[in-house]
Design a protein around this motif. Structure first.
Motif, PDB file in Angstrom:
ATOM      1  N   LYS A  42      16.057   3.679   3.215  1.00  0.00           N
ATOM      2  CA  LYS A  42      16.666   2.341   3.307  1.00  0.00           C
ATOM      3  C   LYS A  42      18.141   2.421   3.682  1.00  0.00           C
ATOM      4  O   LYS A  42      18.591   1.760   4.612  1.00  0.00           O
ATOM      5  CB  LYS A  42      16.562   1.607   1.949  1.00  0.00           C
ATOM      6  N   SER A  43      18.869   3.236   2.928  1.00  0.00           N
ATOM      7  CA  SER A  43      20.306   3.351   3.197  1.00  0.00           C
ATOM      8  C   SER A  43      20.542   3.910   4.589  1.00  0.00           C
ATOM      9  O   SER A  43      21.417   3.447   5.314  1.00  0.00           O
ATOM     10  CB  SER A  43      20.967   4.264   2.174  1.00  0.00           C
ATOM     11  N   THR A  44      19.769   4.902   4.944  1.00  0.00           N
ATOM     12  CA  THR A  44      19.938   5.510   6.257  1.00  0.00           C
ATOM     13  C   THR A  44      19.761   4.467   7.351  1.00  0.00           C
ATOM     14  O   THR A  44      20.569   4.380   8.283  1.00  0.00           O
ATOM     15  CB  THR A  44      18.916   6.650   6.438  1.00  0.00           C
ATOM     16  N   PHE A 157      24.333  -5.105   3.024  1.00  0.00           N
ATOM     17  CA  PHE A 157      24.538  -4.819   1.603  1.00  0.00           C
ATOM     18  C   PHE A 157      23.697  -3.608   1.229  1.00  0.00           C
ATOM     19  O   PHE A 157      22.489  -3.610   1.450  1.00  0.00           O
ATOM     20  CB  PHE A 157      24.053  -5.985   0.732  1.00  0.00           C
ATOM     21  N   ASP A 158      24.309  -2.589   0.649  1.00  0.00           N
ATOM     22  CA  ASP A 158      23.513  -1.454   0.173  1.00  0.00           C
ATOM     23  C   ASP A 158      23.508  -1.453  -1.351  1.00  0.00           C
ATOM     24  O   ASP A 158      24.465  -1.019  -1.976  1.00  0.00           O
ATOM     25  CB  ASP A 158      24.069  -0.133   0.707  1.00  0.00           C
ATOM     26  N   GLU A 159      22.444  -1.924  -1.924  1.00  0.00           N
ATOM     27  CA  GLU A 159      22.296  -2.007  -3.380  1.00  0.00           C
ATOM     28  C   GLU A 159      23.573  -2.483  -4.054  1.00  0.00           C
ATOM     29  O   GLU A 159      24.114  -1.795  -4.926  1.00  0.00           O
ATOM     30  CB  GLU A 159      21.888  -0.641  -3.936  1.00  0.00           C
ATOM     31  N   PRO A 160      24.057  -3.653  -3.683  1.00  0.00           N
ATOM     32  CA  PRO A 160      25.382  -4.061  -4.168  1.00  0.00           C
ATOM     33  C   PRO A 160      25.404  -4.363  -5.659  1.00  0.00           C
ATOM     34  O   PRO A 160      26.464  -4.364  -6.256  1.00  0.00           O
ATOM     35  CB  PRO A 160      25.671  -5.327  -3.362  1.00  0.00           C
TER      36      PRO A 160
HETATM   37 MG   LIG Z   1      20.276   4.281  -0.809  1.00  0.00          MG
END
Ligand SMILES: [Mg+2]
Ligand SMILES: Nc1ncnc2c1ncn2[C@@H]1O[C@H](COP(=O)(O)OP(=O)(O)OP(=O)(O)O)[C@@H](O)[C@H]1O
Lengths: 361, 292
Positions: A42-44, A157-160
């Motif tokens: 996901k982050s990638t 947004f990355d797991e904000p």
């Molecule tokens: Mg991540």
């Protein structure tokens, strides 16, 4: 207007394939959530969109323009990090205004924008503080403020919210949702919390091991999961899976049964099915009805009274565990035997490859 | 402050302080000896070394040694040369080495791991082993200055500065510090539109105060204490630094009082610099709150 288009997007680190050909269309103004288990990419994927990771293969367009080789700052995106990533030596005011200062925005205009962002996020009283003097929730606001002032076409947004406690998380979730309505910008949001995904998203993208499992609205994913992975991942408590085989086929209807379940008829497209085909029946805990003639007979192992409902863990004759969500005042105790029937038109059948059988539309 | 409760604990703490004081004295005594002796005539100085008077300003106290030191050697010139060379080298190396470390940590380029490990490996090469080859190199390099292009760097300031502008230890210190910074900080700045140099100067440098101070102290000491290299490359008095100047005091018969006076004078800049940096160092930690 900035919709996004991901075409066969790939990312490899050395020999390790992390993103394996993702295709995705995101409309302007949509709120899209990427969900999936830890390490699924996901982050990638988000960082590839931001321009923080090189794209190994495929094509990424933002607002109709291919941006594969474009610097992050030219993509019209702003990102909010899980760790907030505030500049520790700057005040909140300077943190929020940093991007504008870099862009050489005139001082008056900059000031107006910073104060407007502070007003939207209700942090006017914090402007003179340094990040070290803020709580987690306040830091997150500053991070969002920093994104807002740049007026990006796309918010990432990355797991904000994952560093916040539960109640604050709920407040911030609502604020982000409101922000989306007010700004009308495209937002892409990564989380592994499926409640966040269900409540925020116009469209959820379920990822597993770098592959898109399903794209759809929260209810589509909940009601018609494309495969066993999505079915198990979306919804809480998890969907129950029961092994069955085909007994009888009628047009638009198949009757199945198994060691743990007596015959039930489920409406599906029956193409390709033959009597004896092994399938998996999926039924959600809240879509099982208690009935004297219930198709499932199971022993109660654990009872959790939540007030408005009662979550019951049961054991099937084969020893497999299932979960049922019953009314809050349903009389049940450990050791009882319950008879349950899946709601036939909400149950989902999966073939041997784990794909769900379609229903006729 | 820890609340002292039992006598046992009090004894422990007393012992601890006693030990600390003893250790401190071991370090302080030589300095006290140096300063005190610089005010004494040679005969008394040598006689006092056999008693505790060596550490006390007693007997025939005067500034004679200082006047004599100034007569014997151009002390002002030596101190100026040292401070000039050291300051420029410290400033230059802080800038160059921190930028190099920034590149090694935050930029992606081919072969950066290998280049960095080669640089780190040079840490174990003693300067003495490369001094002579280096002398040959600088002796054949061109320089563009006031009098056009000249060949060979001997007898100049820059021969004492340029070779030391980049060094492995300083780069290594910065690399260590930068590696511990959250990568998101740089990424956030990139998304905010900052160029690499803006990220360096506006985001990284302001929070790197502690490592700048540490690197500055180490580099200052190393440069100020240079002896072998300036001895090799400066034949004329005009460019000589303080440590080479010490030679002037060890001739036919050593004047110990003058040596002590000279040493006291050349120690002052080091102390001043150290105290200045210590203050800057503490302020910078307090203001960044980077451990917040
Ligand atoms: Mg991540
Ligand atoms: N720089 C890297 N080099 C090699 N592999 C990496 C690198 N960065 C990430 N990976 C791998 O890529 C995969 C996806 O990582 P990613 O951070 O996108 O996961 P994620 O879905 O965001 O997980 P989480 O929910 O834990 O944040 C992981 O298996 C990870 O080990």
């Amino acid at each position: 207007m900035a919709g996004l288009s991901l075409q066969n997007l790939q990312k490899t680190y050395g020999k390790v394939e992390v993103i394996k050909g993702v295709n995705l269309e995101i409309e302007h103004g949509e709120f899209v959530v990427f969900v999936g288990p830890s390490g699924c990419g996901k982050s990638t994927l988000l960082r590839m969109i931001a321009g923080l990771e090189d794209i190994t293969g495929g094509e990424l367009s933002i607002g109709g323009q291919v941006v594969n080789a474009m610097q992050p700052r030219d993509r019209g995106v702003a990102m909010v990090f899980q760790s907030y990533a505030l500049y520790p030596h700057m005040t909140v005011y300077d943190n929020v205004g940093f991007g504008l200062r870099i862009k050489k925005t005139p001082k008056d205009e900059r000031d107006a924008k910073i104060r407007e962002a502070a007003r939207i996020l209700q942090m006017e009283h914090l402007l003179d503080r340094k990040p070290a003097q803020l709580s987690g929730g306040q830091r997150q606001r500053v991070a969002i403020g920093r994104a807002i002032v740049r007026q990006p076409e796309v918010f990432l947004f990355d797991e904000p919210l994952s560093n916040l406690d539960a109640s604050l998380r709920m407040d911030m979730r609502m604020e982000i949702s409101k922000l989306h309505q007010d700004l009308g910008a495209t937002m892409i949001y990564v989380t592994h919390d499926q409640v966040e995904a269900m409540t925020l998203a116009d469209k959820i993208v379920v990822l597993n091991a770098g592959v898109v499992q399903q794209v759809g609205s929260p209810l589509e994913l909940y009601n018609r999961p494309a495969n066993l992975f999505v079915a198990g991942f979306i919804g809480s408590p998890k969907m129950n899976f029961i092994a069955v085989q085909v007994d009888e086929i009628k047009p638009g209807m198949v009757t199945v049964s198994g060691p743990d379940i007596r015959a039930v008829s489920i409406p599906v497209v029956t193409d390709g099915l033959t009597v004896g085909t092994a399938l998996t029946l999926g039924t959600r805990p809240h879509q099982m009805l208690t009935a004297d003639q219930g198709a499932i007979t199971a022993t109660v192992m654990l009872v959790e009274h939540l007030g408005n409902e009662t979550i019951v863990s049961l054991r099937l004759p084969s020893g497999k565990a299932i979960v049922a969500g019953l009314d809050g005042d349903f009389p049940v105790a450990v050791g009882d035997t319950l008879h349950l029937t899946p709601e036939a038109n909400k149950a989902v059948l999966f073939d041997e490859d784990g794909r769900s059988l379609p229903i006729k539309s | 402050m820890a609340a002292v409760t039992s006598p046992n604990q009090r004894l422990k703490i007393s012992l601890k302080y006693l030990l600390l004081i003893l250790v401190a004295l071991v370090f302080v005594f030589p300095i006290v000896f140096m300063v005190v002796s610089s005010f004494k005539p040679d005969l008394q100085l040598l006689r006092d070394t056999s008693s505790f008077a060596a550490f006390l300003p007693v007997g025939d106290i005067s500034l004679d040694n200082y006047f004599a030191a100034f007569r014997r050697a151009p002390v002002g010139l030596f101190v100026f040369n040292s401070i000039f060379v050291t300051t420029l080298t410290v400033l230059g190396s802080l800038f160059l080495c921190s930028m190099a470390a920034f590149a090694f940590v935050f930029l992606e380029f081919r072969g950066k791991e290998i280049v960095l490990s080669i640089i780190i490996a040079t840490l174990i090469v003693p300067f003495e082993t490369i001094a002579v080859p280096m002398l040959m190199v600088v002796n054949s390099l061109p320089w563009i200055g006031g009098s056009g292009i000249t060949w060979g760097w001997l007898n100049t300031y820059h021969v004492q500065i340029v070779p030391f502008l980049a060094d492995a230890l300083t780069i290594f210190l910065f690399v260590q510090f930068f590696r511990d910074l959250p990568k998101e900080l740089i990424e956030a700045a990139r998304l905010d539109g900052a160029s690499w140099f803006q990220i360096y100067s506006m985001v990284i440098v302001p929070i790197a105060g502690p490592v700048f101070a540490t690197a500055a102290i180490l580099k200052f000491l190393a440069m100020y204490n240079q002896y072998l290299w300036p001895l090799m490359v400066t034949q004329s008095e005009q460019f000589r630094p303080v440590m080479v100047g010490l030679q002037y005091f060890f001739q036919l018969n050593t004047a110990w009082g003058e040596v002590m006076a000279y040493l006291s004078m050349i120690t002052l800049p080091v102390l001043a610099f150290y105290l200045f940096l210590q203050r800057a160092f503490i302020t910078s930690i307090a203001s960044t709150g980077i451990k917040g």
